[in-house]
Design a protein around this motif. Structure first.
Motif, short mmCIF file in Angstrom:
data_model
loop_
_atom_site.label_atom_id
_atom_site.label_comp_id
_atom_site.label_asym_id
_atom_site.label_seq_id
_atom_site.Cartn_x
_atom_site.Cartn_y
_atom_site.Cartn_z
N THR A 170 13.00 26.17 33.86
CA THR A 170 11.99 26.96 33.15
C THR A 170 10.78 26.05 32.95
O THR A 170 10.92 24.83 32.82
CB THR A 170 12.47 27.46 31.78
OG1 THR A 170 12.51 26.39 30.85
CG2 THR A 170 13.84 28.10 31.88
N GLN A 191 10.64 34.11 38.38
CA GLN A 191 10.54 35.23 37.45
C GLN A 191 9.29 35.00 36.60
O GLN A 191 9.26 34.07 35.79
CB GLN A 191 11.77 35.31 36.56
CG GLN A 191 11.71 36.39 35.49
CD GLN A 191 11.75 37.79 36.07
OE1 GLN A 191 12.63 38.13 36.85
NE2 GLN A 191 10.81 38.63 35.70
N CYS A 246 7.02 35.71 33.63
CA CYS A 246 7.14 36.33 32.31
C CYS A 246 5.76 36.41 31.66
O CYS A 246 5.19 35.38 31.29
CB CYS A 246 8.10 35.54 31.43
SG CYS A 246 9.77 35.50 32.08
N SER A 280 8.49 39.67 27.47
CA SER A 280 8.98 39.51 28.84
C SER A 280 9.83 38.24 28.96
O SER A 280 10.85 38.23 29.65
CB SER A 280 7.79 39.45 29.81
OG SER A 280 8.21 39.21 31.13
N CYS A 281 9.40 37.19 28.27
CA CYS A 281 10.17 35.93 28.27
C CYS A 281 11.57 36.16 27.68
O CYS A 281 12.57 35.67 28.20
CB CYS A 281 9.45 34.86 27.46
SG CYS A 281 7.88 34.29 28.16
N ALA A 296 13.95 37.88 30.13
CA ALA A 296 14.41 36.97 31.19
C ALA A 296 15.40 35.96 30.66
O ALA A 296 16.41 35.65 31.31
CB ALA A 296 13.20 36.26 31.82
N ILE A 301 11.73 30.21 35.89
CA ILE A 301 11.09 31.10 34.91
C ILE A 301 9.72 30.55 34.55
O ILE A 301 9.61 29.44 34.03
CB ILE A 301 11.94 31.23 33.63
CG1 ILE A 301 13.28 31.90 33.94
CG2 ILE A 301 11.18 32.04 32.57
CD1 ILE A 301 14.20 32.03 32.73
N GLY A 361 7.22 30.87 31.99
CA GLY A 361 7.13 31.42 30.64
C GLY A 361 5.75 31.28 30.04
O GLY A 361 5.26 30.17 29.83
#
Length: 478
Positions: free
Chosen positions: A271, A403, A405, A410-411, A414, A428, A430
């Motif tokens: 992330t 992904q 976000c 949204s974060c 996920a 991710i 973020g």
């Protein structure tokens, strides 16, 4: 030239501007009580019920402009006296109630909080109601709704609740200092502490002491924030404040993305570490995923590190859209590289307090970063940069499944999937603010226009790949 979107921002700016003017004159403490009278000089109120309340609230804004409550480590604070004009909130019966005789709402209420008048219209007894929402779910007319204050709606980490006196309360253990509540509060009752006095002090001392040099590092989301001026003119204005040099934080973003791409390929799942509010959210709400946060510094800290490595006398001030950066720079691992933080709102106040007109200035040449470093400012930009980093490193055999976000809600979605092992992604991105950094609470403007301005700013970058941009600062003289 339009400066702000709302009158709340304009009011905050006026206070910051007056505080800055007095600080430059070394007259702040003696004139503190005069600032509210300067902004509201007449005997008639312009925003509140009476001029005395207006001035009392302005006095609290002055305190926050001077750094706020030092005993409270949180960056975001509530001005209690300003927080009194919102509805209490909770479930309420609207005019859509038809006075039906089924009384489903009464049937499901375990606490007997529902009663009816002579027209069979429902009413909720707030002394009994526990806000469970059962009545709203069964009403065939959707006549029972849950009213939430703007700050509560904006806070997706559920850090805001209401006190018994109906003023907002911030849970410091949950708050990630993203500032969403600040921007959404229509009364300006929630504000971020300012470090503008700290910056002015650094600038004044550097002017009288050549033992250290002042550097401003500016977030790429600066593009399009100051209407009617070029980004190069903003950089020129910052230098006129007394900074020796202005450096793009997009340079640090290039280096972070280039490094994160390698870290991702090595670990297999990662992330991002760029958004301090997102990082704090993971640590507080998803501690089991903390081990997956990139070990790279944020672009702000990385840029500060590069500058101080080259010039040990440097004092570094970050200028950006982010209230959470004010918390990040105080962390021990970042404090070594960044000395203070101000937002774009505060930069506007600082420039105007020195009567610096950006329109009249010759634009500075800007060439620190690549396209990829600059588009970090908008949602999806970091993902583009990591993909480019994998390509430049020749790791084309690694299957990149990002992904993106866009906002803390949204974060959360996920991260919940990642915690269950159900996320079909290995990276991710973020971003706590909707839209990315261009949606930050400290921005002058928000919205889709910011995205197009960032893309345009990115396309103007001289360096087209991140690995070339990484050497820009080291090759430039102090």
């Amino acid at each position: 030239m339009k400066k702000f979107e709302t009158k709340v921002q304009q009011l905050k700016y006026k206070v910051l501007c007056e505080v800055s003017r007095l600080a430059y004159k070394d007259a702040l403490l003696e004139n503190l009580t005069d600032i509210p009278k300067t902004i509201v000089p007449g005997k008639e109120a312009t925003m509140r019920c009476c001029v005395y309340k207006e001035r009392a609230i302005l006095a609290e804004r002055v305190k926050l402009a001077m750094g706020g409550d030092k005993r409270n480590p949180n960056i975001v604070e509530v001005i209690d006296i300003a927080c009194d004009d919102c509805p209490v909130g909770g479930y309420a019966v609207t005019d859509a109630c038809r006075g039906c005789i089924a009384h489903h709402c009464e049937s499901v209420c375990r606490l007997g909080a529902i009663s009816f008048d002579n027209l069979q219209k429902a009413h909720i007894d707030k002394t009994k109601c526990v806000e469970c929402g059962a009545c709203a779910k069964v009403c065939p007319y959707s006549a029972i709704v849950n009213y939430k204050r703007p700050c509560e709606n904006a806070c997706h980490v559920k850090a805001i609740s209401m006190r018994e006196d109906h003023a907002a309360r911030i849970d410091e253990k949950k708050c990630i200092n993203c500032g969403a509540c600040i921007y959404q509060c229509p009364f300006g009752a929630i504000m971020d502490k300012s470090f503008i006095l700290n910056v002015i002090d650094l600038l004044k001392r550097s002017k009288n002491n050549t033992a250290y040099n002042m550097y401003a590092i500016v977030a790429p989301s600066i593009a399009g924030q100051f209407e009617g001026v070029e980004t190069g003119q903003i950089f020129a204005g910052i230098k006129k404040l007394g900074f020796l040099r202005v450096v793009e934080v997009a340079l640090g973003a290039d280096m972070v993305a280039y490094s994160e791409s390698n870290e991702l390929a090595e670990k297999g799942f990662l992330t991002s570490s760029c958004c301090p509010a997102f990082v704090e959210y993971v640590k507080r709400q998803f501690p089991e995923l903390e081990k997956y946060i990139s070990h790279n510094l944020s672009p702000m800290a990385m840029t500060g590190f590069l500058i101080k490595e080259k010039d040990p006398t440097a004092r570094v001030v970050f200028i950006g859209p982010c209230t959470a950066k004010k918390s990040e720079f105080q962390k021990p691992e970042v404090r070594r590289f960044v000395d203070s933080v101000i937002t774009f709102e505060e930069l506007q106040a600082l420039l105007d307090s020195r009567d610096i007109d950006l329109v009249t200035l010759e634009a500075e040449k800007i060439s620190d970063a690549s396209y990829f470093g600059r588009v970090f400012a908008r949602s999806g930009g970091l993902t583009e940069a990591v993909a480019e980093g994998l390509r430049e490193r020749g790791k084309t055999d690694f299957e990149f499944k990002p992904q993106i976000c866009n906002g803390i809600a949204s974060c959360k979605a996920a991260l919940l999937k990642a915690g269950r092992g159900a996320l079909d992604a290995n990276f991710i991105e973020g971003m706590a603010c909707v839209g990315g950094c261009i949606g930050g609470a400290g921005c002058l403007t928000h919205g889709e226009k910011g995205k197009s301005e960032i893309d345009r700013f990115g396309s103007q970058a001289e360096e087209k790949i991140m690995s070339d941009a990484s050497g820009r600062l080291k090759n430039k003289p102090s």
